[in-house]
Design an enzyme around this catalytic site. Structure first.
Site, mmCIF file in Angstrom:
data_model
loop_
_atom_site.group_PDB
_atom_site.id
_atom_site.type_symbol
_atom_site.label_atom_id
_atom_site.label_comp_id
_atom_site.label_asym_id
_atom_site.label_seq_id
_atom_site.Cartn_x
_atom_site.Cartn_y
_atom_site.Cartn_z
ATOM 1 N N LYS A 25 0.804 -1.240 0.000
ATOM 2 C CA LYS A 25 0.000 0.000 0.000
ATOM 3 C C LYS A 25 0.836 1.289 0.000
ATOM 4 O O LYS A 25 0.363 2.354 0.394
ATOM 5 C CB LYS A 25 -1.022 0.041 1.162
ATOM 6 C CG LYS A 25 -1.889 -1.184 1.339
ATOM 7 C CD LYS A 25 -2.348 -1.829 0.059
ATOM 8 C CE LYS A 25 -3.420 -1.042 -0.665
ATOM 9 N NZ LYS A 25 -3.766 -1.732 -1.957
ATOM 10 N N SER A 26 2.074 1.162 -0.471
ATOM 11 C CA SER A 26 2.944 2.339 -0.541
ATOM 12 C C SER A 26 3.026 2.925 -1.948
ATOM 13 O O SER A 26 3.745 3.905 -2.171
ATOM 14 C CB SER A 26 4.353 1.959 -0.072
ATOM 15 O OG SER A 26 4.323 1.472 1.251
ATOM 16 N N THR A 32 3.035 0.577 -4.929
ATOM 17 C CA THR A 32 3.634 -0.455 -5.786
ATOM 18 C C THR A 32 3.071 -0.401 -7.205
ATOM 19 O O THR A 32 3.824 -0.388 -8.193
ATOM 20 C CB THR A 32 3.333 -1.861 -5.204
ATOM 21 O OG1 THR A 32 3.352 -1.798 -3.783
ATOM 22 C CG2 THR A 32 4.303 -2.902 -5.730
ATOM 23 N N TRP A 61 5.464 -9.886 -8.976
ATOM 24 C CA TRP A 61 6.021 -10.063 -7.626
ATOM 25 C C TRP A 61 6.757 -11.405 -7.629
ATOM 26 O O TRP A 61 6.159 -12.437 -7.971
ATOM 27 C CB TRP A 61 4.908 -10.126 -6.581
ATOM 28 C CG TRP A 61 4.360 -8.820 -6.163
ATOM 29 C CD1 TRP A 61 4.795 -8.056 -5.119
ATOM 30 C CD2 TRP A 61 3.246 -8.103 -6.712
ATOM 31 N NE1 TRP A 61 4.030 -6.910 -5.005
ATOM 32 C CE2 TRP A 61 3.076 -6.925 -5.976
ATOM 33 C CE3 TRP A 61 2.372 -8.357 -7.792
ATOM 34 C CZ2 TRP A 61 2.078 -5.993 -6.246
ATOM 35 C CZ3 TRP A 61 1.382 -7.425 -8.067
ATOM 36 C CH2 TRP A 61 1.237 -6.269 -7.301
ATOM 37 N N HIS A 69 7.563 -7.453 -1.933
ATOM 38 C CA HIS A 69 7.220 -6.843 -0.646
ATOM 39 C C HIS A 69 8.149 -7.377 0.446
ATOM 40 O O HIS A 69 7.918 -7.130 1.628
ATOM 41 C CB HIS A 69 5.778 -7.172 -0.256
ATOM 42 C CG HIS A 69 4.728 -6.468 -1.074
ATOM 43 N ND1 HIS A 69 4.800 -5.131 -1.391
ATOM 44 C CD2 HIS A 69 3.557 -6.911 -1.601
ATOM 45 C CE1 HIS A 69 3.721 -4.800 -2.101
ATOM 46 N NE2 HIS A 69 2.964 -5.865 -2.245
ATOM 47 N N SER A 120 -4.708 3.381 3.757
ATOM 48 C CA SER A 120 -4.923 2.622 2.529
ATOM 49 C C SER A 120 -5.123 1.138 2.859
ATOM 50 O O SER A 120 -6.008 0.480 2.301
ATOM 51 C CB SER A 120 -3.715 2.814 1.601
ATOM 52 O OG SER A 120 -3.906 2.161 0.379
ATOM 53 N N PHE A 143 -2.958 9.923 -11.271
ATOM 54 C CA PHE A 143 -3.982 9.048 -10.704
ATOM 55 C C PHE A 143 -5.207 8.884 -11.600
ATOM 56 O O PHE A 143 -5.616 7.770 -11.928
ATOM 57 C CB PHE A 143 -4.372 9.564 -9.319
ATOM 58 C CG PHE A 143 -5.330 8.665 -8.597
ATOM 59 C CD1 PHE A 143 -4.901 7.473 -8.030
ATOM 60 C CD2 PHE A 143 -6.672 9.003 -8.480
ATOM 61 C CE1 PHE A 143 -5.777 6.628 -7.363
ATOM 62 C CE2 PHE A 143 -7.555 8.174 -7.815
ATOM 63 C CZ PHE A 143 -7.106 6.988 -7.258
ATOM 64 N N LYS A 176 -7.954 6.668 -3.567
ATOM 65 C CA LYS A 176 -7.935 8.128 -3.569
ATOM 66 C C LYS A 176 -6.664 8.685 -4.188
ATOM 67 O O LYS A 176 -6.677 9.734 -4.820
ATOM 68 C CB LYS A 176 -8.055 8.651 -2.134
ATOM 69 C CG LYS A 176 -9.465 8.785 -1.621
ATOM 70 C CD LYS A 176 -9.481 9.723 -0.429
ATOM 71 C CE LYS A 176 -10.857 9.821 0.191
ATOM 72 N NZ LYS A 176 -10.794 10.583 1.459
ATOM 73 N N GLY A 177 -5.560 8.013 -3.919
ATOM 74 C CA GLY A 177 -4.294 8.421 -4.521
ATOM 75 C C GLY A 177 -3.809 9.792 -4.091
ATOM 76 O O GLY A 177 -3.344 10.582 -4.911
HETATM 77 P P1 A3P Z 1 -4.967 4.842 -1.550
HETATM 78 O O1 A3P Z 1 -5.649 3.627 -1.002
HETATM 79 O O2 A3P Z 1 -4.522 5.781 -0.455
HETATM 80 O O3 A3P Z 1 -5.713 5.523 -2.630
HETATM 81 P P2 A3P Z 1 -0.048 -0.485 -3.619
HETATM 82 O O4 A3P Z 1 -0.037 -0.444 -5.101
HETATM 83 O O5 A3P Z 1 1.316 -0.569 -3.008
HETATM 84 O O6 A3P Z 1 -0.995 -1.500 -3.093
HETATM 85 O O7 A3P Z 1 -0.578 0.931 -3.134
HETATM 86 C C1 A3P Z 1 -1.893 1.347 -3.425
HETATM 87 C C2 A3P Z 1 -2.025 2.815 -3.132
HETATM 88 O O8 A3P Z 1 -1.322 3.574 -4.149
HETATM 89 C C3 A3P Z 1 -3.472 3.272 -3.166
HETATM 90 O O9 A3P Z 1 -3.564 4.346 -2.215
HETATM 91 C C4 A3P Z 1 -3.577 3.759 -4.610
HETATM 92 O O10 A3P Z 1 -4.654 4.609 -4.862
HETATM 93 C C5 A3P Z 1 -2.244 4.480 -4.748
HETATM 94 N N1 A3P Z 1 -1.901 4.734 -6.158
HETATM 95 C C6 A3P Z 1 -1.862 3.860 -7.178
HETATM 96 N N2 A3P Z 1 -1.609 4.483 -8.337
HETATM 97 C C7 A3P Z 1 -1.489 5.807 -8.048
HETATM 98 C C8 A3P Z 1 -1.249 6.988 -8.834
HETATM 99 N N3 A3P Z 1 -1.087 6.936 -10.157
HETATM 100 N N4 A3P Z 1 -1.191 8.172 -8.187
HETATM 101 C C9 A3P Z 1 -1.353 8.240 -6.850
HETATM 102 N N5 A3P Z 1 -1.604 7.174 -6.064
HETATM 103 C C10 A3P Z 1 -1.664 5.963 -6.652
#
Ligand code: A3P
Length: 290
Positions: A48-49, A51, A81, A104, A134, A225, A254-255
């Site tokens: 959730k950072s 990826t 992955w 991860h 997230s 986003f 939300k991004g």
């Molecule tokens: P949120 O839940 O806060 O919206 P991962 O890919 O590591 O699982 O992380 C998912 C998080 O990255 C989600 O956060 C997702 O919306 C965000 N994310 C993915 N693509 C993005 C983008 N193009 N711009 C900003 N945030 C993005």
């Protein structure tokens, strides 16, 4: 999956919980025996950072702005992955260089070949309060994970590392203290939010790619986003609903940076800050959110 217990959903690998459904023993064995190449590119994150975002940006840098890979191949095959069950099926040994992978894994979970070859690593970090936020929504919609419970309950689990891929604190400390720091680019989700074009340039430079301003612009534009959310190869809409119920919460949710402020109570903020302060007290690394 819906009715499985915590013991059935997670297994312990090198001291860290991994979701068994995605990372069965044969996948972990495959990962342990995997041979890296020096020009491999490894996108490394705590879940959730951001990826998925990197799984869009990096292939576009490698393809010099050609959108074909991101519009035709799902993110999990485009940048697999290494520890996931699908990796075994993808014939990664035959892929052309530079191969791009995601993981991860904590630093100490990497295999012998990693420490010998030292491939290039992009270590993406995000404000842990937003990682928590997230994650909270994600754990509520993904059936392969233990249900989050109340926000307070999930916060204790998060702070204690009793969730998939363990403790955020240990993950970050392990990677920022890595000995092979010269082969790692440290990058923040927040800096990509603040300046995506600059981030694309920075990543390209680290990867030894010189992109024209037009190509850099094109990549950044595709990866904002609202645009990336439309890409069915990256928004997880190809995943069956019983596995990820995006009616409950979307994967590309939300991004933004700072959404934790919409979720945390004052007491939760204080609790989180106190644990953060204690766990990070010996860390001198400068984080963008501090
Ligand atoms: P949120 O839940 O806060 O919206 P991962 O890919 O590591 O699982 O992380 C998912 C998080 O990255 C989600 O956060 C997702 O919306 C965000 N994310 C993915 N693509 C993005 C983008 N193009 N711009 C900003 N945030 C993005």
């Amino acid at each position: 999956l819906q009715n499985m217990t915590e013991a059935e959903l997670y297994s312990l690998y090198k001291g860290v919980y991994v979701p068994t459904h995605l990372h069965p023993p044969e996948s972990l064995r495959y990962c342990e025996e995997f041979t890296f190449r020096p020009d491999d590119i490894l996108i490394t994150t705590y879940p959730k950072s951001g990826t998925t975002w990197m799984q869009e940006v990096v292939p576009l840098i490698v393809s010099e702005g050609d959108l074909t890979p991101v519009l035709t191949v799902p993110n999990w095959d485009r940048v697999p992955w290494l520890e996931e069950h699908r990796a075994i099926l993808l014939n990664l040994e035959q892929r052309a260089s530079p191969r791009v992978f995601a993981t991860h894994f904590h630093h100490h979970m990497m295999n012998e070949s990693y420490f010998k070859i030292k491939p290039r690593v992009l270590y993406l970090m995000r404000n842990p309060k937003d990682v928590f936020t997230s994650s909270y929504y994600y754990y509520g919609m993904a059936s392969y994970l233990v249900k989050p419970g109340t926000q307070d309950e999930f916060m204790e689990k998060f702070l204690d590392g009793k969730i998939m891929f363990g403790s955020w604190f240990d993950h970050v400390k392990g990677w920022i203290n890595a000995e092979e720091r010269e082969s790692i680019l440290y990058i923040f989700y927040e800096e990509m939010i603040a300046d995506l074009k600059g981030s694309v340039e920075k990543i390209a430079k680290f990867l030894g790619k010189s992109l024209s301003p037009d190509v850099t612009e094109k990549i950044a534009e595709h990866c904002v986003f609202k645009n990336m959310k439309q890409n069915i190869m990256s928004n997880f809409s190809l995943v069956p609903e019983e596995y990820m119920d995006q009616k409950k919460s979307e994967f590309l949710r939300k991004g933004i940076a700072g959404d934790w402020k919409n979720l945390f109570t004052e007491a939760q903020e204080q609790r989180f800050d106190a644990v953060y302060k204690e766990k990070m007290k010996d860390v001198t690394f400068k984080f963008m959110w501090d």
